[in-house]
Enzyme design. Structure first.
Site: not given
Length: 397
Positions: A223, A161
């Site tokens: 993942k 982010a």
């Protein structure tokens, strides 16, 4: 109702490059680091954007002071980015809505938002998880709660982010069933996706487009589990070979679940599969990798310093529903579950994962015998005698 285009460029009615009309207004529901970063990228790309924050203090800091009081330290958010704790205010007139909340909250937020959304809006999930209790992918949750009037899909890929918030180059995947040429709303979806692609490019984000929401979301969810296992291996001092072996086992889990659910294996080769896996499993910045490192140390617990539980720890339990439904055993998920539930210590669980026989891994697929004509065939009779090539079962687009 307040004017949602205050402080925005008044020339947004002009066509974007290549003739695609730009998105005129977007809303991001969820003001965590990822939601705020996506909202900032949309704003920098020329999409007038509002963020909905659950806490008024967070909304005030973003709206008035252009920074997040808890996430993204030291990063200035773009001027003009709006934020509010009033969901109706944030959603008013939005052509694009992104739900950037944890998977456990997605259904509730979608249920609250549906009556406030503009009909025909593009609604994307940015969550990488599997719903507890149902095993549903997040786009399935959206479809169940929003009905058929919205264009639903997912957005994700290898993306920390803070880097997205700074405008660093990023490759993401936008997955929407309506991008398939046979979908009745293909033109609407292609038009909106193309406009979004061009606007996000100005913010450093390149979008891959695919209609395969299953492959895109399976890659994003699994993942996280693989990253937890890799973090445990790091804490155990098992070395890079072991980490590579864990990733190999995890990729096979992705392949088998994607196939079972009707997704396309080639999607896993794109940014939401292999790309996201590489970033998450290879970096200590990943919350899931850090969780694995805690679990791999003696006396380590599942919760972080702030009491938050990584998304992978939730999905590793939820995915059991899909394992039962499709008759699968996901090897990495099983190993991580054993450690989280304190049935097996991290070291033995990883050794079992790496060294146990796994007959489901890369099964042998016999090739059909090559056709050998004893005599060249011509005309229609010859055409009928030629074998028809089987479509590839593997093939993010």
């Amino acid at each position: 109702m307040p004017n949602m285009t205050d402080h925005f460029d008044p020339d947004m009615s002009a066509l974007a490059p290549h003739g695609h009309a730009p998105l005129r207004c977007a809303a991001v529901l969820g003001a965590g680091a990822w939601g705020t970063a996506l909202a900032g990228a949309l704003q920098r790309g020329g999409v007038p954007t509002w963020v909905w924050a659950r806490r008024p203090g967070v909304a005030e800091a973003i709206h008035r002071r252009n920074h997040h009081p808890h996430c993204l330290p030291g990063i200035d958010l773009p001027s003009g980015l709006g934020a509010t704790s009033d969901m109706a205010h944030a959603l008013y007139g939005a052509q694009l809505v992104i739900l950037a909340v944890p998977s456990a909250a997605t259904r509730d937020i979608a249920r609250q938002a549906v009556r406030l959304m503009t009909p025909g809006a593009m609604v994307l999930t940015a969550s990488k998880g599997i719903e507890q209790g149902t095993g549903a992918l997040m786009t399935q949750v959206l479809d169940e709660e929003l009905g058929k009037t919205m264009l639903t899909g997912s957005i994700g890929g290898p993306s920390f982010a803070d880097e997205v918030a700074r405008g660093n180059s990023t490759l993401l995947t936008l997955a929407m069933p309506a991008l398939a040429r046979t979908h009745p709303r293909h033109r609407d979806a292609q038009r909106m996706a193309s406009g979004l692609m061009q606007q996000l490019a100005a913010a450093g984000i390149t979008l891959e487009l695919t209609s395969d929401t299953i492959g895109a979301q399976v890659g994003g969810a699994l993942k996280n589990m693989i990253a937890i296992a890799c973090g445990m291996a790091t804490a155990q001092g098992m070395g890079e070979n072991a980490r590579a072996g864990i990733i190999t086992r995890g990729l096979d889990d992705m392949r088998r679940l994607t196939q079972a659910m009707g997704g396309r294996i080639e999607t896993l080769l794109g940014s939401s599969g292999a790309g996201d896996l590489f970033l998450t499993a290879a970096s200590g910045q990943s919350r899931n990798t850090r969780l694995g490192m805690r679990l791999g140390r003696p006396g380590g617990g599942a919760h972080g310093e702030a009491g938050e539980l990584a998304e992978g720890a939730v999905s590793v339990m939820s995915v059991q529903i899909l394992e039962r439904e499709f008759g699968l055993r996901l090897n990495v998920a099983a190993a991580v579950r054993d450690v989280l539930q304190q049935r097996v210590a991290a070291g033995p669980a990883l050794q079992q994962l790496l060294h146990a026989s796994t007959p489901n891994t890369l099964p042998f697929v016999p090739r059909p015998p090559r056709f050998r004509a004893t005599k060249p065939a011509t005309g229609r009779a010859g055409e009928a005698a030629r074998p028809v090539a089987e479509p590839r079962s593997v093939g993010y687009a």
